[in-house]
Design an enzyme around this catalytic site. Structure first.
Site, short mmCIF file in Angstrom:
data_model
loop_
_atom_site.label_atom_id
_atom_site.label_comp_id
_atom_site.label_asym_id
_atom_site.label_seq_id
_atom_site.Cartn_x
_atom_site.Cartn_y
_atom_site.Cartn_z
N ASP A 206 0.83 -1.21 0.00
CA ASP A 206 0.00 0.00 0.00
C ASP A 206 0.87 1.26 0.00
OD1 ASP A 206 -2.58 -1.39 0.38
OD2 ASP A 206 -1.76 -1.90 2.35
N ASP A 218 7.49 12.76 -10.26
CA ASP A 218 6.21 12.80 -9.53
C ASP A 218 5.62 14.20 -9.45
OD1 ASP A 218 7.88 14.05 -7.73
OD2 ASP A 218 7.45 12.71 -6.04
N ASP A 223 15.41 19.69 -4.49
CA ASP A 223 16.20 20.89 -4.80
C ASP A 223 17.64 20.83 -4.32
OD1 ASP A 223 15.65 20.99 -2.11
OD2 ASP A 223 14.35 22.74 -2.22
N GLU A 266 6.68 11.95 7.51
CA GLU A 266 6.11 11.62 6.20
C GLU A 266 5.04 10.55 6.30
OE1 GLU A 266 6.65 13.63 3.91
OE2 GLU A 266 8.43 14.64 4.73
#
Length: 309
Positions: A206, A218, A223, A266
């Site tokens: 998942d 994406d 950067d 995250e």
């Protein structure tokens, strides 16, 4: 007077050593993509200053600024729209909203951060929400609380039947990064109604964790060192990317970013949490090299509120 041979060779050795030191400088010592902001301190509406157009791109990247038809997006004028964006940024990070690039604002802006925006499709996800609930005696008296956790616009989340999530790693993931991510999942497992397990080889996970650099397809390019550290997508996309140009560490290290701490942040996005304005929360957008954090009450309250647990 000419140099004596010994002095001459000593000088050559010193210059050679300096050159080698520069070549061997670790990646975390390279200039940050945010460093240009330091030179803008004191700027305010009405100024025209070199690199203001870079500031406009920075604020656009994190959702604060969007020029209609791109007019004035690439000039160096601090106009009304830019001043308003700066005030919103200052408000979100508990800085007096003057619209001026003062020391406190500069310090916050140059701190490495999550690549996810604070404002998504025009919705300021960092605005605190006021909650009102009746007390236990059902009297007219109410209790007011302010929550600082946030969600993605539309309260994106996993369906009620999906409480067990599997995760896997892209082939480019360093071997020493796996255990810190596993520990981060275990912490979210302990604090929520979700359970997590690593996907088997024949199973499609998942959630997928990987390391990438610059433009990696994406729509959210990295950067380089010291800027956006990682990003993750809202449910039910399941992608979580570290910036491989950063210097990462398994244990706290002053010159590196802590893998587990960034994973905790995250994973919060993967579950549906946005950024929090509480600096102690794991969902706060910014983190310094060497810093470690854990789940905070604001994070746990947020995930429970999102899933009505």
């Amino acid at each position: 007077m000419p140099l004596k041979p010994l002095h001459f060779f000593s000088l050559v050795f010193i210059l050679s050593s300096v050159a080698n030191a520069k070549r061997q400088m670790p990646s975390d010592q390279k200039p940050s993509p945010f460093d240009f902001i330091k030179h803008l301190e004191g700027c305010h509406k009405g100024n025209n200053t070199k690199d203001i157009h870079h500031l406009k791109h920075y604020l656009h990247q994190f959702g604060y600024l969007d020029y209609p038809n791109q007019i004035h997006a690439n000039d160096d004028d601090i106009d009304d729209l830019l001043e308003s964006a700066l005030k919103t940024y200052q408000h979100n990070y508990h800085i007096k909203p003057t619209g001026t690039l003062d020391t406190e604002t500069i310090t916050k802006m140059v701190t490495p951060r999550c690549g996810n925006p604070d404002i998504v499709n025009g919705t300021n996800t960092m605005l605190p929400k006021s909650n009102k609930r009746q007390n236990s005696t059902s009297s007219p008296t109410s209790i007011h609380t302010v929550s600082h956790y946030t969600f993605f616009p539309g309260n994106l989340r996993w369906p009620p039947s999906k409480t067990h999530l599997t995760y896997g790693f892209s082939p480019n993931t360093p071997a020493n990064a796996i255990d810190p991510v596993v520990r981060a999942f275990e912490k979210w497992d302990s604090a929520t109604h979700f359970t997590f397990s690593r996907a088997q080889n024949n199973q499609r996970p998942d959630l997928v964790i990987g390391f990438h650099r610059r433009d990696h397809g994406d729509g959210a390019p990295f950067d380089g060192p010291g800027g956006a550290l990682a990003h993750a997508f809202a449910p039910t996309n399941g992608r979580f990317h570290y910036d491989s140009d950063e210097t990462w560490s398994v244990a706290p290290a002053t010159n590196a970013f802590h893998l587990e701490t960034v994973a905790l942040h995250e994973i919060g996005h993967l579950l549906g949490l946005g950024h929090s304005s509480v600096e102690g929360a794991i969902m706060y957008a910014r983190i310094q090299r060497g810093a470690t954090k854990n789940l905070h009450a604001d994070d746990i309250q947020g995930i429970r509120a999102l899933y009505n647990v």
